[in-house]
Design a protein around this motif. Structure first.
Motif, PDB file in Angstrom:
ATOM      1  N   MET A  12       3.424  -3.002  13.833  1.00  0.00           N
ATOM      2  CA  MET A  12       2.555  -3.752  12.949  1.00  0.00           C
ATOM      3  C   MET A  12       3.162  -5.141  12.750  1.00  0.00           C
ATOM      4  O   MET A  12       4.295  -5.389  13.095  1.00  0.00           O
ATOM      5  CB  MET A  12       2.407  -3.015  11.618  1.00  0.00           C
ATOM      6  CG  MET A  12       1.921  -1.572  11.741  1.00  0.00           C
ATOM      7  SD  MET A  12       0.170  -1.322  11.604  1.00  0.00           S
ATOM      8  CE  MET A  12      -0.181  -1.594   9.925  1.00  0.00           C
ATOM      9  N   CYS A  13       2.395  -6.018  12.137  1.00  0.00           N
ATOM     10  CA  CYS A  13       2.797  -7.419  12.030  1.00  0.00           C
ATOM     11  C   CYS A  13       3.096  -7.861  10.601  1.00  0.00           C
ATOM     12  O   CYS A  13       3.088  -9.048  10.320  1.00  0.00           O
ATOM     13  CB  CYS A  13       1.695  -8.300  12.593  1.00  0.00           C
ATOM     14  SG  CYS A  13       1.369  -8.009  14.324  1.00  0.00           S
ATOM     15  N   GLU A  14       3.339  -6.927   9.699  1.00  0.00           N
ATOM     16  CA  GLU A  14       3.600  -7.321   8.322  1.00  0.00           C
ATOM     17  C   GLU A  14       4.988  -7.950   8.206  1.00  0.00           C
ATOM     18  O   GLU A  14       5.885  -7.632   8.975  1.00  0.00           O
ATOM     19  CB  GLU A  14       3.545  -6.119   7.372  1.00  0.00           C
ATOM     20  CG  GLU A  14       2.251  -5.385   7.345  1.00  0.00           C
ATOM     21  CD  GLU A  14       2.218  -4.244   8.352  1.00  0.00           C
ATOM     22  OE1 GLU A  14       3.274  -3.760   8.765  1.00  0.00           O
ATOM     23  OE2 GLU A  14       1.115  -3.863   8.738  1.00  0.00           O
ATOM     24  N   SER A  15       5.124  -8.802   7.206  1.00  0.00           N
ATOM     25  CA  SER A  15       6.412  -9.424   6.927  1.00  0.00           C
ATOM     26  C   SER A  15       6.746  -9.240   5.456  1.00  0.00           C
ATOM     27  O   SER A  15       5.877  -8.970   4.634  1.00  0.00           O
ATOM     28  CB  SER A  15       6.371 -10.917   7.252  1.00  0.00           C
ATOM     29  OG  SER A  15       6.212 -11.120   8.637  1.00  0.00           O
TER      30      SER A  15
ATOM     31  N   ASP B 173       4.971  -6.311   2.999  1.00  0.00           N
ATOM     32  CA  ASP B 173       3.761  -6.031   3.783  1.00  0.00           C
ATOM     33  C   ASP B 173       2.750  -7.178   3.766  1.00  0.00           C
ATOM     34  O   ASP B 173       1.542  -6.969   3.704  1.00  0.00           O
ATOM     35  CB  ASP B 173       3.088  -4.741   3.296  1.00  0.00           C
ATOM     36  CG  ASP B 173       3.990  -3.532   3.418  1.00  0.00           C
ATOM     37  OD1 ASP B 173       4.764  -3.478   4.392  1.00  0.00           O
ATOM     38  OD2 ASP B 173       3.932  -2.648   2.544  1.00  0.00           O
ATOM     39  N   VAL B 174       3.252  -8.408   3.835  1.00  0.00           N
ATOM     40  CA  VAL B 174       2.392  -9.594   3.809  1.00  0.00           C
ATOM     41  C   VAL B 174       1.754  -9.780   5.184  1.00  0.00           C
ATOM     42  O   VAL B 174       2.427  -9.761   6.210  1.00  0.00           O
ATOM     43  CB  VAL B 174       3.201 -10.847   3.398  1.00  0.00           C
ATOM     44  CG1 VAL B 174       2.366 -12.101   3.516  1.00  0.00           C
ATOM     45  CG2 VAL B 174       3.739 -10.676   1.982  1.00  0.00           C
ATOM     46  N   LEU B 175       0.439  -9.951   5.183  1.00  0.00           N
ATOM     47  CA  LEU B 175      -0.315 -10.173   6.421  1.00  0.00           C
ATOM     48  C   LEU B 175      -0.872 -11.581   6.524  1.00  0.00           C
ATOM     49  O   LEU B 175      -1.163 -12.050   7.614  1.00  0.00           O
ATOM     50  CB  LEU B 175      -1.489  -9.191   6.512  1.00  0.00           C
ATOM     51  CG  LEU B 175      -1.150  -7.753   6.829  1.00  0.00           C
ATOM     52  CD1 LEU B 175      -2.418  -6.911   6.842  1.00  0.00           C
ATOM     53  CD2 LEU B 175      -0.451  -7.637   8.166  1.00  0.00           C
ATOM     54  N   ASN B 176      -1.064 -12.247   5.382  1.00  0.00           N
ATOM     55  CA  ASN B 176      -1.713 -13.555   5.390  1.00  0.00           C
ATOM     56  C   ASN B 176      -1.005 -14.479   4.415  1.00  0.00           C
ATOM     57  O   ASN B 176      -0.695 -14.087   3.290  1.00  0.00           O
ATOM     58  CB  ASN B 176      -3.187 -13.392   4.994  1.00  0.00           C
ATOM     59  CG  ASN B 176      -3.965 -14.659   5.174  1.00  0.00           C
ATOM     60  OD1 ASN B 176      -3.782 -15.602   4.419  1.00  0.00           O
ATOM     61  ND2 ASN B 176      -4.838 -14.680   6.153  1.00  0.00           N
TER      62      ASN B 176
ATOM     63  N   ASP C   8      -1.237  -9.125   0.907  1.00  0.00           N
ATOM     64  CA  ASP C   8      -0.642  -7.980   1.600  1.00  0.00           C
ATOM     65  C   ASP C   8      -1.704  -7.086   2.243  1.00  0.00           C
ATOM     66  O   ASP C   8      -2.896  -7.423   2.223  1.00  0.00           O
ATOM     67  CB  ASP C   8       0.276  -7.185   0.670  1.00  0.00           C
ATOM     68  CG  ASP C   8      -0.444  -6.410  -0.417  1.00  0.00           C
ATOM     69  OD1 ASP C   8      -1.691  -6.358  -0.418  1.00  0.00           O
ATOM     70  OD2 ASP C   8       0.248  -5.842  -1.284  1.00  0.00           O
ATOM     71  N   ILE C   9      -1.275  -5.959   2.789  1.00  0.00           N
ATOM     72  CA  ILE C   9      -2.176  -5.080   3.533  1.00  0.00           C
ATOM     73  C   ILE C   9      -3.233  -4.427   2.652  1.00  0.00           C
ATOM     74  O   ILE C   9      -4.241  -3.944   3.139  1.00  0.00           O
ATOM     75  CB  ILE C   9      -1.398  -4.002   4.317  1.00  0.00           C
ATOM     76  CG1 ILE C   9      -0.558  -3.137   3.380  1.00  0.00           C
ATOM     77  CG2 ILE C   9      -0.540  -4.626   5.387  1.00  0.00           C
ATOM     78  CD1 ILE C   9       0.141  -1.975   4.063  1.00  0.00           C
TER      79      ILE C   9
ATOM     80  N   ASN D 238      -4.771  -6.158   0.277  1.00  0.00           N
ATOM     81  CA  ASN D 238      -5.473  -7.332  -0.250  1.00  0.00           C
ATOM     82  C   ASN D 238      -5.024  -7.729  -1.647  1.00  0.00           C
ATOM     83  O   ASN D 238      -5.762  -8.371  -2.384  1.00  0.00           O
ATOM     84  CB  ASN D 238      -6.993  -7.144  -0.215  1.00  0.00           C
ATOM     85  CG  ASN D 238      -7.528  -7.180   1.189  1.00  0.00           C
ATOM     86  OD1 ASN D 238      -7.013  -7.910   2.041  1.00  0.00           O
ATOM     87  ND2 ASN D 238      -8.544  -6.396   1.465  1.00  0.00           N
TER      88      ASN D 238
ATOM     89  N   HIS E 276      10.926 -10.032  10.767  1.00  0.00           N
ATOM     90  CA  HIS E 276       9.717 -10.037   9.922  1.00  0.00           C
ATOM     91  C   HIS E 276      10.016 -10.526   8.509  1.00  0.00           C
ATOM     92  O   HIS E 276       9.527  -9.980   7.534  1.00  0.00           O
ATOM     93  CB  HIS E 276       9.070  -8.647   9.875  1.00  0.00           C
ATOM     94  CG  HIS E 276       8.694  -8.132  11.221  1.00  0.00           C
ATOM     95  ND1 HIS E 276       7.519  -8.477  11.833  1.00  0.00           N
ATOM     96  CD2 HIS E 276       9.347  -7.316  12.081  1.00  0.00           C
ATOM     97  CE1 HIS E 276       7.453  -7.887  13.012  1.00  0.00           C
ATOM     98  NE2 HIS E 276       8.552  -7.186  13.194  1.00  0.00           N
TER      99      HIS E 276
END
Length: 59
Positions: free
Chosen positions: A1-4, A17-20, A32-33, A35, A52
């Motif tokens: 997965m691509c979370e940081s 778990d930040v996505l954006n 985060d994942i 929202n 990450h």
């Protein structure tokens, strides 16, 4: 997965778990994942894609 995970420069965990990330001047909006949104003031100083990790100098 691509979370940081986002940390302050002293190593304190700010958010997992930040996505954006959206940047508007010194305002950084993290999402985060699930929202969940968090707004912080600071400057991104390092992005470690291998581990990450995103490091922010808080203002």
């Amino acid at each position: 997965m691509c979370e940081s995970t986002v940390y302050s420069i002293d190593g304190t965990k700010i958010m997992e778990d930040v996505l954006n990330i959206k940047i508007n001047g010194n305002n950084i909006e993290l999402m985060d994942i699930l929202n969940t949104k968090k707004d912080i003031n600071g400057t991104i100083v390092e992005i470690d894609l291998d581990k990450h990790g995103i490091y922010i100098d808080l203002k």
